[in-house]
Design a protein around this motif. Structure first.
Motif, mmCIF file in Angstrom:
data_model
loop_
_atom_site.group_PDB
_atom_site.id
_atom_site.type_symbol
_atom_site.label_atom_id
_atom_site.label_comp_id
_atom_site.label_asym_id
_atom_site.label_seq_id
_atom_site.Cartn_x
_atom_site.Cartn_y
_atom_site.Cartn_z
ATOM 1 N N CYS A 151 -36.437 1.297 13.045
ATOM 2 C CA CYS A 151 -36.520 0.237 13.824
ATOM 3 C C CYS A 151 -34.866 -0.118 13.134
ATOM 4 C CB CYS A 151 -37.060 -0.614 12.174
ATOM 5 S SG CYS A 151 -36.666 -2.283 12.692
ATOM 6 N N SER A 152 -34.452 1.015 12.138
ATOM 7 C CA SER A 152 -32.979 0.947 11.596
ATOM 8 C C SER A 152 -32.039 1.506 12.853
ATOM 9 C CB SER A 152 -32.897 1.782 10.112
ATOM 10 O OG SER A 152 -33.645 1.413 9.526
ATOM 11 N N VAL A 153 -32.589 2.512 13.765
ATOM 12 C CA VAL A 153 -31.559 2.951 14.699
ATOM 13 C C VAL A 153 -31.535 1.969 15.884
ATOM 14 C CG1 VAL A 153 -32.920 4.736 15.799
ATOM 15 C CG2 VAL A 153 -31.412 5.373 15.574
ATOM 16 N N LEU A 154 -32.717 1.416 16.021
ATOM 17 C CA LEU A 154 -33.089 0.539 16.890
ATOM 18 C C LEU A 154 -31.769 -0.488 16.787
ATOM 19 C CD1 LEU A 154 -36.232 0.520 18.212
ATOM 20 C CD2 LEU A 154 -33.934 1.380 19.762
ATOM 21 N N THR A 155 -31.965 -0.818 15.273
ATOM 22 C CA THR A 155 -31.117 -2.342 14.921
ATOM 23 C C THR A 155 -29.350 -2.078 15.127
ATOM 24 O OG1 THR A 155 -32.854 -2.881 13.501
ATOM 25 C CG2 THR A 155 -31.070 -4.376 13.310
ATOM 26 N N LEU A 156 -29.026 -0.344 14.461
ATOM 27 C CA LEU A 156 -27.482 -0.134 14.840
ATOM 28 C C LEU A 156 -27.532 -0.095 16.482
ATOM 29 C CD1 LEU A 156 -27.649 2.947 12.062
ATOM 30 C CD2 LEU A 156 -27.188 0.438 11.957
ATOM 31 N N THR A 157 -28.061 0.390 16.724
ATOM 32 C CA THR A 157 -27.847 0.538 18.468
ATOM 33 C C THR A 157 -27.318 -1.088 19.020
ATOM 34 O OG1 THR A 157 -28.719 2.101 18.587
ATOM 35 C CG2 THR A 157 -28.569 1.402 20.627
ATOM 36 N N ALA A 158 -28.679 -1.866 18.371
ATOM 37 C CA ALA A 158 -27.771 -3.282 19.099
ATOM 38 C C ALA A 158 -27.145 -4.237 18.385
ATOM 39 C CB ALA A 158 -29.608 -4.665 18.292
ATOM 40 N N ILE A 159 -26.783 -3.990 17.422
ATOM 41 C CA ILE A 159 -25.280 -4.212 16.367
ATOM 42 C C ILE A 159 -24.552 -3.299 17.444
ATOM 43 C CG2 ILE A 159 -23.936 -3.811 14.800
ATOM 44 C CD1 ILE A 159 -26.670 -4.181 12.887
ATOM 45 N N SER A 160 -24.300 -2.273 17.818
ATOM 46 C CA SER A 160 -23.161 -1.755 18.400
ATOM 47 C C SER A 160 -22.958 -2.956 19.710
ATOM 48 C CB SER A 160 -23.218 -0.064 18.721
ATOM 49 O OG SER A 160 -24.265 0.125 19.579
ATOM 50 N N LEU A 161 -24.356 -2.892 20.456
ATOM 51 C CA LEU A 161 -23.920 -3.400 21.403
ATOM 52 C C LEU A 161 -23.684 -4.981 21.795
ATOM 53 C CD1 LEU A 161 -27.265 -1.788 23.582
ATOM 54 C CD2 LEU A 161 -24.388 -1.588 23.774
ATOM 55 N N GLU A 162 -23.236 -5.543 20.293
ATOM 56 C CA GLU A 162 -23.647 -7.124 20.210
ATOM 57 C C GLU A 162 -22.373 -6.943 19.909
ATOM 58 O OE1 GLU A 162 -22.102 -10.417 18.588
ATOM 59 O OE2 GLU A 162 -22.940 -7.682 17.369
ATOM 60 N N ARG A 163 -21.675 -5.993 19.146
ATOM 61 C CA ARG A 163 -20.337 -6.078 19.350
ATOM 62 C C ARG A 163 -19.155 -5.483 20.027
ATOM 63 N NH1 ARG A 163 -17.409 -8.534 15.973
ATOM 64 N NH2 ARG A 163 -19.365 -10.178 16.684
ATOM 65 N N TYR A 164 -19.742 -4.523 21.432
ATOM 66 C CA TYR A 164 -19.492 -4.795 22.147
ATOM 67 C C TYR A 164 -19.213 -5.897 23.573
ATOM 68 C CZ TYR A 164 -19.012 -2.471 27.100
ATOM 69 O OH TYR A 164 -18.617 -2.172 28.872
ATOM 70 N N TYR A 165 -20.324 -6.761 23.103
ATOM 71 C CA TYR A 165 -20.295 -7.896 24.465
ATOM 72 C C TYR A 165 -18.980 -8.697 23.807
ATOM 73 C CZ TYR A 165 -24.025 -6.150 27.675
ATOM 74 O OH TYR A 165 -24.758 -5.914 28.765
ATOM 75 N N ALA A 166 -19.273 -8.887 22.734
ATOM 76 C CA ALA A 166 -18.279 -9.487 21.915
ATOM 77 C C ALA A 166 -16.807 -9.500 21.462
ATOM 78 C CB ALA A 166 -18.914 -9.912 20.608
ATOM 79 N N ILE A 167 -15.920 -8.397 22.041
ATOM 80 C CA ILE A 167 -14.938 -8.180 22.446
ATOM 81 C C ILE A 167 -15.022 -7.387 23.386
ATOM 82 C CG2 ILE A 167 -13.299 -5.935 20.854
ATOM 83 C CD1 ILE A 167 -14.961 -5.779 18.869
ATOM 84 N N VAL A 168 -15.203 -6.788 24.525
ATOM 85 C CA VAL A 168 -15.237 -6.469 25.634
ATOM 86 C C VAL A 168 -15.730 -7.871 26.731
ATOM 87 C CG1 VAL A 168 -15.140 -4.697 27.794
ATOM 88 C CG2 VAL A 168 -15.212 -3.635 25.223
ATOM 89 N N TYR A 169 -16.478 -8.121 26.807
ATOM 90 C CA TYR A 169 -16.630 -9.738 27.314
ATOM 91 C C TYR A 169 -16.910 -10.899 26.219
ATOM 92 C CZ TYR A 169 -17.411 -5.091 30.152
ATOM 93 O OH TYR A 169 -17.350 -4.223 31.529
ATOM 94 N N PRO A 170 -15.651 -10.973 25.866
ATOM 95 C CA PRO A 170 -15.832 -12.367 24.605
ATOM 96 C C PRO A 170 -16.532 -13.798 25.895
ATOM 97 C CG PRO A 170 -13.287 -12.206 25.202
ATOM 98 C CD PRO A 170 -14.374 -10.545 26.127
ATOM 99 N N MET A 171 -15.954 -14.254 27.161
ATOM 100 C CA MET A 171 -16.395 -15.248 27.803
ATOM 101 C C MET A 171 -17.796 -14.581 27.981
ATOM 102 S SD MET A 171 -13.525 -17.092 27.582
ATOM 103 C CE MET A 171 -14.308 -18.192 28.981
#
Length: 395
Positions: free
Chosen positions: A122-142
């Protein structure tokens, strides 16, 4: 020496069928004290810190964003390990003072290891989800405006926990309640050593699910994010340099209207550049904090997972003596200690978490938050009024 008596040899005692002395009665106190100390520190710090993370995220409205909701899920997984696994581990350590055998039954034997792996997955899946959320928020802000929302984050948290429950099921087969001794009255809670294929598959499976797979995605996400931030920082520096060069031409003869226009235009552009630089700096701090959390997870869990794989394939003995025994204990303690590190990282690296931790510890009421938010609103209003007034004067 048969297989059953080898278990007694592993414990540091010589088994004798005619002996009336329980071979489990010998215990080294110096092995118990450090282990209990680390478990105790982990339990106190982890229970307090992770509870504060969950409380501050759900109590204060200003803390409710996508990243913090996912971080609270990470805190919940750490609490699962702390509340269910550490007390059992401590009870098991204390029980060794009287018997080396497992006295808590087969359900607890399988359950405590299931909860341990559930927390890790659960911890590593959450860390993966956080990284993907940050990826979309910064690389694809729209796109992030429509995909990275608070409601979506809550759905992702539920999905993560369902996947973790399912992905942890092989642990129930990999851990067994093994009878030992000539009369089969003793039992151990150990890996399924008799079925080598199941043991090897289980350890390789955990290594891939907890470490290899997720960290490939996390590495890709954060490397891409760092490239994007460096690119934005480069544009900001270029714009700042152009503005500094334009100041050198102010002394050229221009009419008053043009001078006013240039001055106002330059001031507005400078302010925009400054705000952009500040936002980029804040993003850098958040990303750095998240990378630290990921690195600590990898440092704490990799030794245990790799050690389990090497043991399953016979490269390391499954019965440990001396240095190897202490090394194995240290790997387990390190993995458990990770569950209390994240609140410490947030406290040192995030001002918002640090301030809200202090509010929770001091038992401040909800009115403190509303007063704080009102003061922020007044500051924003006064800033807007001053900007409007200056624009009116210039026009």
């Amino acid at each position: 020496m048969n297989e059953d008596s080898s278990y007694y040899s592993y414990l540091g005692t010589d088994y004798d069928n005619n002996s009336t002395v329980d071979p489990h009665s010998i215990f080294n106190w110096y092995e118990l004290a450090p282990t209990l100390t680390v478990y105790g520190i982990t339990f106190v710090l982890g229970l307090t810190g992770n509870s504060l993370i969950i409380a501050t995220t759900f109590k204060y409205r200003r803390m409710k964003n996508v990243t913090n909701v996912l971080l609270s899920s990470l805190a919940m997984s750490d609490l699962l390990l702390i509340v269910f696994c550490i007390p059992v581990k401590i009870s098991m350590m204390v029980a060794k003072l009287f018997s080396y055998t497992w006295r808590m039954g087969g359900i607890v034997c399988k359950g405590v290891h299931y909860m341990q792996n559930l927390s890790a997955i659960c911890s590593v899946l959450t860390l993966t989800a956080i990284s993907l959320e940050r990826y979309y928020a910064i690389v694809y802000p729209m796109k992030a405006k429509y995909t990275c929302t608070l409601s979506q984050a809550k759905k992702i948290v539920i999905l993560i926990w369902i996947l973790s429950v399912v992905l942890s099921l092989p642990t129930l087969e990999g851990q067994i309640h093994l009878p030992v001794g000539p009369t089969k009255e003793y039992r151990y809670c150990v890996k399924n050593w008799d079925n080598g294929n199941v043991w090897k598959f289980h350890e390789l499976y955990l290594l891939f699910v907890v470490l290899v797979g997720p960290f490939c995605i996390i590495t890709f996400s954060y490397v891409t994010i760092c490239r994007k931030i460096c690119k934005v920082m480069g544009k900001t520096l270029t714009l700042t340099n152009e503005q500094s060069l334009s100041r050198n031409y102010r002394s050229l003869p221009v009419d008053d209207k043009s001078a006013t226009f240039n001055t106002c235009g330059e001031w507005s552009s400078t302010r925009k550049s400054t705000n952009q630089h500040h936002d980029t700096h804040v993003v850098q701090q958040v990303i750095f904090m998240l990378v630290i959390v990921v690195a600590l997870f990898a440092i704490c869990w990799t030794p245990l997972l790799v050690d389990n794989v090497l043991t399953a394939f016979g490269l390391l003995p499954h019965m440990r003596f001396g240095t190897l025994k202490y090394m194995s204990s240290a790997f387990h303690l390190l993995a458990y200690f990770n569950s209390c590190l994240n609140p410490v990282v947030y406290g040192f690296m995030s001002k918002s978490f640090r301030d809200n931790f202090l509010l929770q510890i001091c038992f401040k009421s909800q009115s403190r938050e509303s007063t704080f938010e009102k003061s922020l609103s007044l500051k924003r209003l006064s800033r807007m009024e001053s900007q409007t007034r200056s624009t009116t004067i210039k026009s």
